[in-house]
Motif scaffolding. Structure first.
Motif, PDB file in Angstrom:
ATOM      1  N   SER A  83       0.836  -1.206   0.000  1.00 27.48           N
ATOM      2  CA  SER A  83       0.000   0.000   0.000  1.00 27.48           C
ATOM      3  C   SER A  83       0.867   1.252   0.000  1.00 27.48           C
ATOM      4  O   SER A  83       1.959   1.267   0.568  1.00 27.48           O
ATOM      5  N   ASP A  84       0.354   2.269  -0.627  1.00 29.35           N
ATOM      6  CA  ASP A  84       1.057   3.544  -0.693  1.00 29.35           C
ATOM      7  C   ASP A  84       0.178   4.600  -0.027  1.00 29.35           C
ATOM      8  O   ASP A  84      -0.983   4.775  -0.404  1.00 29.35           O
ATOM      9  N   ILE A  85       0.716   5.284   0.978  1.00 30.16           N
ATOM     10  CA  ILE A  85      -0.037   6.319   1.684  1.00 30.16           C
ATOM     11  C   ILE A  85       0.722   7.636   1.607  1.00 30.16           C
ATOM     12  O   ILE A  85       1.928   7.690   1.894  1.00 30.16           O
ATOM     13  N   ILE A  86       0.031   8.671   1.198  1.00 34.59           N
ATOM     14  CA  ILE A  86       0.619  10.013   1.203  1.00 34.59           C
ATOM     15  C   ILE A  86       0.020  10.756   2.394  1.00 34.59           C
ATOM     16  O   ILE A  86      -1.182  10.997   2.446  1.00 34.59           O
ATOM     17  N   PHE A  87       0.869  11.090   3.352  1.00 35.01           N
ATOM     18  CA  PHE A  87       0.424  11.813   4.537  1.00 35.01           C
ATOM     19  C   PHE A  87       0.553  13.317   4.307  1.00 35.01           C
ATOM     20  O   PHE A  87       1.538  13.779   3.719  1.00 35.01           O
ATOM     21  N   PHE A 128      -3.675   4.714  -1.251  1.00 36.19           N
ATOM     22  CA  PHE A 128      -3.760   3.974  -2.507  1.00 36.19           C
ATOM     23  C   PHE A 128      -3.662   2.484  -2.172  1.00 36.19           C
ATOM     24  O   PHE A 128      -2.612   2.012  -1.748  1.00 36.19           O
ATOM     25  N   LEU A 129      -4.749   1.743  -2.361  1.00 37.70           N
ATOM     26  CA  LEU A 129      -4.786   0.327  -1.992  1.00 37.70           C
ATOM     27  C   LEU A 129      -5.213  -0.510  -3.188  1.00 37.70           C
ATOM     28  O   LEU A 129      -6.314  -0.350  -3.730  1.00 37.70           O
ATOM     29  N   SER A 130      -4.329  -1.424  -3.606  1.00 40.85           N
ATOM     30  CA  SER A 130      -4.608  -2.273  -4.758  1.00 40.85           C
ATOM     31  C   SER A 130      -5.558  -3.401  -4.364  1.00 40.85           C
ATOM     32  O   SER A 130      -5.340  -4.100  -3.371  1.00 40.85           O
ATOM     33  N   THR A 131      -6.611  -3.581  -5.158  1.00 41.16           N
ATOM     34  CA  THR A 131      -7.578  -4.661  -4.920  1.00 41.16           C
ATOM     35  C   THR A 131      -7.649  -5.582  -6.141  1.00 41.16           C
ATOM     36  O   THR A 131      -8.695  -6.116  -6.471  1.00 41.16           O
ATOM     37  N   GLY A 132      -6.530  -5.749  -6.817  1.00 43.31           N
ATOM     38  CA  GLY A 132      -6.500  -6.582  -8.013  1.00 43.31           C
ATOM     39  C   GLY A 132      -6.213  -5.759  -9.239  1.00 43.31           C
ATOM     40  O   GLY A 132      -5.097  -5.278  -9.433  1.00 43.31           O
ATOM     41  N   LYS A 133      -7.224  -5.566 -10.085  1.00 44.40           N
ATOM     42  CA  LYS A 133      -7.049  -4.788 -11.308  1.00 44.40           C
ATOM     43  C   LYS A 133      -7.361  -3.309 -11.108  1.00 44.40           C
ATOM     44  O   LYS A 133      -7.249  -2.519 -12.035  1.00 44.40           O
ATOM     45  N   LYS A 134      -7.761  -2.973  -9.902  1.00 39.82           N
ATOM     46  CA  LYS A 134      -8.124  -1.595  -9.616  1.00 39.82           C
ATOM     47  C   LYS A 134      -7.437  -1.135  -8.338  1.00 39.82           C
ATOM     48  O   LYS A 134      -7.203  -1.928  -7.420  1.00 39.82           O
ATOM     49  N   VAL A 135      -7.134   0.124  -8.285  1.00 41.19           N
ATOM     50  CA  VAL A 135      -6.541   0.705  -7.080  1.00 41.19           C
ATOM     51  C   VAL A 135      -7.544   1.670  -6.467  1.00 41.19           C
ATOM     52  O   VAL A 135      -7.949   2.654  -7.100  1.00 41.19           O
TER      53      VAL A 135
END
Length: 232
Positions: free
Chosen positions: A159-163, A176-183
């Motif tokens: 996961s990518d988090i911008i604080f 930004f959390l990937s759930t397969g083919k979609k983020v």
């Protein structure tokens, strides 16, 4: 008898002269010499007060610098007025599209930030290089922001988090959390119960990444601690 009277008169005149001379000397000291010393002290105090005032004005006039944060999910611009912009120029998640529904994190449009150069050109008539500051992206639904940080979380930093830290010490983040083919992208505001947060650090354990929030007194709060605190 007359001689004695004259002697007494002479003594009296001498005493009066001594008194007049002494009084004159005191007046000269008080009005001239001592007067010069007093204004010097007052003048020093005035200069000191003026210098203090100038320092205070300098602190008040100090402005925030624009921050350009290049990340795996794009560029984030924290403008000096506390506004935040996001330009999607990169894609960390191979095989998964970062799809953002308009108005879920902010407003999409064409923007221009003075300190963010998006291109260079040349003015033939003026014979000098030019700068382009316009770009397409999102103006995030945030204000009063002072700084931004990119942090990875989860196993392998999936996961990518911008604080985004606000000037009053509040914590906001874009996840930004990937759930397969979609983020999935989510903007969350004022997510920390601890006040006066001034920095965010990257942390990691055994094959897992985490973040640490630091307040103005140096106290640290891990992501796990914050999750437990939010459950209460």
């Amino acid at each position: 008898m007359g001689i004695k009277s004259n002697k007494g008169l002479i003594v009296l005149v001498i005493i009066l002269l001594i008194g007049v001379i002494g009084l004159g000397g005191y007046i000269v000291y008080d009005k001239v010499i001592n007067k010069d010393n007093t204004p010097k002290t007052e003048k020093k105090e005035e200069i000191k007060n003026e210098e203090t005032s100038e320092v205070e004005e300098t602190v008040e006039e100090t402005k925030q610098a624009t921050q350009i944060l290049n990340t795996d999910v794009g560029v984030f611009i924290v403008d000096k007025d506390g506004s935040v912009y996001y330009q999607k120029t990169a894609d960390k998640f191979v095989g998964a599209e970062i799809k953002i529904d308009d108005n879920t994190i902010g407003t999409y449009g064409t923007y221009e930030v003075e300190d963010y150069i998006t291109g260079l050109g040349y003015d033939e008539s003026a014979k000098k290089p030019t700068e382009d500051h316009k770009f397409e992206g999102y103006k995030l639904d945030l204000e009063n922001i002072s700084s931004a940080y990119e942090i990875y979380t989860g196993n392998g930093g999936a996961s990518d988090i911008i604080f985004f830290l606000s000037k009053d010490g509040k914590v906001n983040h874009l996840h930004f959390l990937s759930t397969g083919k979609k983020v999935d992208v989510a903007l969350k505001k004022d997510t920390c119960n601890y006040p006066n947060i001034v920095s965010v650090l990257q942390s990691s354990g055994f094959d897992a990444f985490e973040f640490v929030l630091v307040d103005k007194d140096g106290n640290k709060y891990t992501g796990t601690e914050l999750a437990e605190e939010n459950k209460r």
